[in-house]
Design a protein around this motif. Structure first.
Motif, PDB file in Angstrom:
ATOM      1  N   VAL A  34       0.881  -1.166   0.000  1.00  0.00           N
ATOM      2  CA  VAL A  34       0.000   0.000   0.000  1.00  0.00           C
ATOM      3  C   VAL A  34       0.918   1.215   0.000  1.00  0.00           C
ATOM      4  O   VAL A  34       1.638   1.467   0.965  1.00  0.00           O
ATOM      5  CB  VAL A  34      -0.925   0.034   1.231  1.00  0.00           C
ATOM      6  N   HIS A  36       1.033   5.098   0.013  1.00  0.00           N
ATOM      7  CA  HIS A  36       0.171   6.237   0.332  1.00  0.00           C
ATOM      8  C   HIS A  36       0.951   7.534   0.083  1.00  0.00           C
ATOM      9  O   HIS A  36       1.924   7.821   0.772  1.00  0.00           O
ATOM     10  CB  HIS A  36      -0.284   6.172   1.789  1.00  0.00           C
ATOM     11  N   GLN A  52      -5.491   6.136   8.170  1.00  0.00           N
ATOM     12  CA  GLN A  52      -5.822   4.866   7.526  1.00  0.00           C
ATOM     13  C   GLN A  52      -4.553   4.055   7.266  1.00  0.00           C
ATOM     14  O   GLN A  52      -4.505   2.847   7.536  1.00  0.00           O
ATOM     15  CB  GLN A  52      -6.563   5.120   6.213  1.00  0.00           C
ATOM     16  N   ALA A  53      -3.511   4.698   6.763  1.00  0.00           N
ATOM     17  CA  ALA A  53      -2.246   4.008   6.502  1.00  0.00           C
ATOM     18  C   ALA A  53      -1.664   3.460   7.803  1.00  0.00           C
ATOM     19  O   ALA A  53      -1.168   2.319   7.842  1.00  0.00           O
ATOM     20  CB  ALA A  53      -1.259   4.955   5.823  1.00  0.00           C
ATOM     21  N   GLN A  54      -1.721   4.222   8.877  1.00  0.00           N
ATOM     22  CA  GLN A  54      -1.200   3.763  10.169  1.00  0.00           C
ATOM     23  C   GLN A  54      -1.998   2.555  10.675  1.00  0.00           C
ATOM     24  O   GLN A  54      -1.415   1.593  11.172  1.00  0.00           O
ATOM     25  CB  GLN A  54      -1.233   4.903  11.196  1.00  0.00           C
ATOM     26  N   LEU A  56      -3.608   0.338   8.839  1.00  0.00           N
ATOM     27  CA  LEU A  56      -3.225  -0.803   8.006  1.00  0.00           C
ATOM     28  C   LEU A  56      -1.883  -1.372   8.456  1.00  0.00           C
ATOM     29  O   LEU A  56      -1.707  -2.592   8.539  1.00  0.00           O
ATOM     30  CB  LEU A  56      -3.148  -0.402   6.533  1.00  0.00           C
ATOM     31  N   HIS A  57      -0.955  -0.485   8.744  1.00  0.00           N
ATOM     32  CA  HIS A  57       0.373  -0.904   9.200  1.00  0.00           C
ATOM     33  C   HIS A  57       0.280  -1.693  10.506  1.00  0.00           C
ATOM     34  O   HIS A  57       1.020  -2.659  10.711  1.00  0.00           O
ATOM     35  CB  HIS A  57       1.268   0.332   9.358  1.00  0.00           C
ATOM     36  N   LEU A  65       1.721  -7.605   4.246  1.00  0.00           N
ATOM     37  CA  LEU A  65       1.387  -6.296   3.691  1.00  0.00           C
ATOM     38  C   LEU A  65       2.395  -5.250   4.152  1.00  0.00           C
ATOM     39  O   LEU A  65       2.711  -5.180   5.342  1.00  0.00           O
ATOM     40  CB  LEU A  65      -0.018  -5.873   4.137  1.00  0.00           C
ATOM     41  N   VAL A  67       3.134  -1.197   4.218  1.00  0.00           N
ATOM     42  CA  VAL A  67       2.613   0.154   4.047  1.00  0.00           C
ATOM     43  C   VAL A  67       3.813   1.068   3.855  1.00  0.00           C
ATOM     44  O   VAL A  67       4.741   1.050   4.671  1.00  0.00           O
ATOM     45  CB  VAL A  67       1.772   0.600   5.257  1.00  0.00           C
ATOM     46  N   PHE A  97       5.415   3.695   9.988  1.00  0.00           N
ATOM     47  CA  PHE A  97       5.684   2.933   8.772  1.00  0.00           C
ATOM     48  C   PHE A  97       6.745   3.678   7.955  1.00  0.00           C
ATOM     49  O   PHE A  97       6.955   4.879   8.138  1.00  0.00           O
ATOM     50  CB  PHE A  97       4.400   2.702   7.958  1.00  0.00           C
ATOM     51  N   LEU A 125      -3.594   6.779  -3.286  1.00  0.00           N
ATOM     52  CA  LEU A 125      -3.301   5.431  -2.823  1.00  0.00           C
ATOM     53  C   LEU A 125      -3.039   4.556  -4.036  1.00  0.00           C
ATOM     54  O   LEU A 125      -3.820   4.560  -4.992  1.00  0.00           O
ATOM     55  CB  LEU A 125      -4.513   4.908  -2.055  1.00  0.00           C
ATOM     56  N   VAL A 127      -2.165   0.531  -4.706  1.00  0.00           N
ATOM     57  CA  VAL A 127      -2.046  -0.793  -4.096  1.00  0.00           C
ATOM     58  C   VAL A 127      -1.455  -1.737  -5.132  1.00  0.00           C
ATOM     59  O   VAL A 127      -1.934  -1.812  -6.269  1.00  0.00           O
ATOM     60  CB  VAL A 127      -3.419  -1.313  -3.611  1.00  0.00           C
TER      61      VAL A 127
END
Length: 182
Positions: A34, A36, A52-54, A56-57, A65, A67, A97, A125, A127
């Protein structure tokens, strides 16, 4: 029909934060990535994209995954262009991340990775699946459930045997991909 996209271009990063070694997309193969893209003074980045990125991380195992943040300054260069300012921002927002500082174009225009990825602004974003193919290219905020469903699908996809050629550009239920021209 299976999703079939092109591989992302290489990252062109001037400096890295939160990682002991520089990252490459090639070194992340085998994991969903991902990417970002953000700016410190972008309201949508601060209110939605970076949190959101944090998340996901924190939620996904790092072997499944990765990030990666990309600080890509295309405006307010005097305020956001320094590494020290970004380091303070990353510390204040507790982002842990890896974050690359997009290589400037030399004319205070659109940075090099942002150009290569054809990003329209921030937050953006991108992916990549476990083979390094672009599976989502999105500008603006994206719903957590929609993103989570895609990431769950991609993490669950098997990695093809070594030597298999990547699929050609095509269409699926999410839309159609176009060949990227230089």
């Amino acid at each position: 029909m299976a999703t079939t996209m092109l591989h992302a271009p290489a990252l062109q990063v001037a400096h890295w934060l939160n990682t002991p070694v520089p990252l490459t997309l090639e070194s992340l193969r085998g994991r969903v990535v991902v990417l970002h893209a953000f700016q410190m003074l972008c309201p949508g980045c601060v209110s939605h994209g970076l949190p959101q990125a944090q998340r996901l991380h924190q939620l996904f195992p790092p072997e499944q995954l990765a990030v990666v943040g990309l600080h890509t300054v295309f405006e307010h260069h005097d305020v956001m262009g320094s590494r020290a300012a970004l380091q303070a921002f990353v510390h204040e927002y507790r982002l842990d991340f890896p974050i690359g500082i997009d290589q400037p174009d030399g004319h205070q225009g659109v940075p090099l990775t942002m150009q290569a990825l054809r990003l329209r602004g921030t937050p953006s974003l991108v992916v990549l699946d476990r083979q390094g193919r672009v599976r989502l290219h999105h500008f603006g905020a994206i719903d957590d459930l929609r993103l989570g469903a895609l990431l769950g699908q991609l993490v669950g996809e098997p990695l093809p045997p070594a030597g298999d050629a990547p699929a050609a550009a095509g269409c699926d239920d999410q839309g159609c991909s176009l060949p990227v021209t230089a």
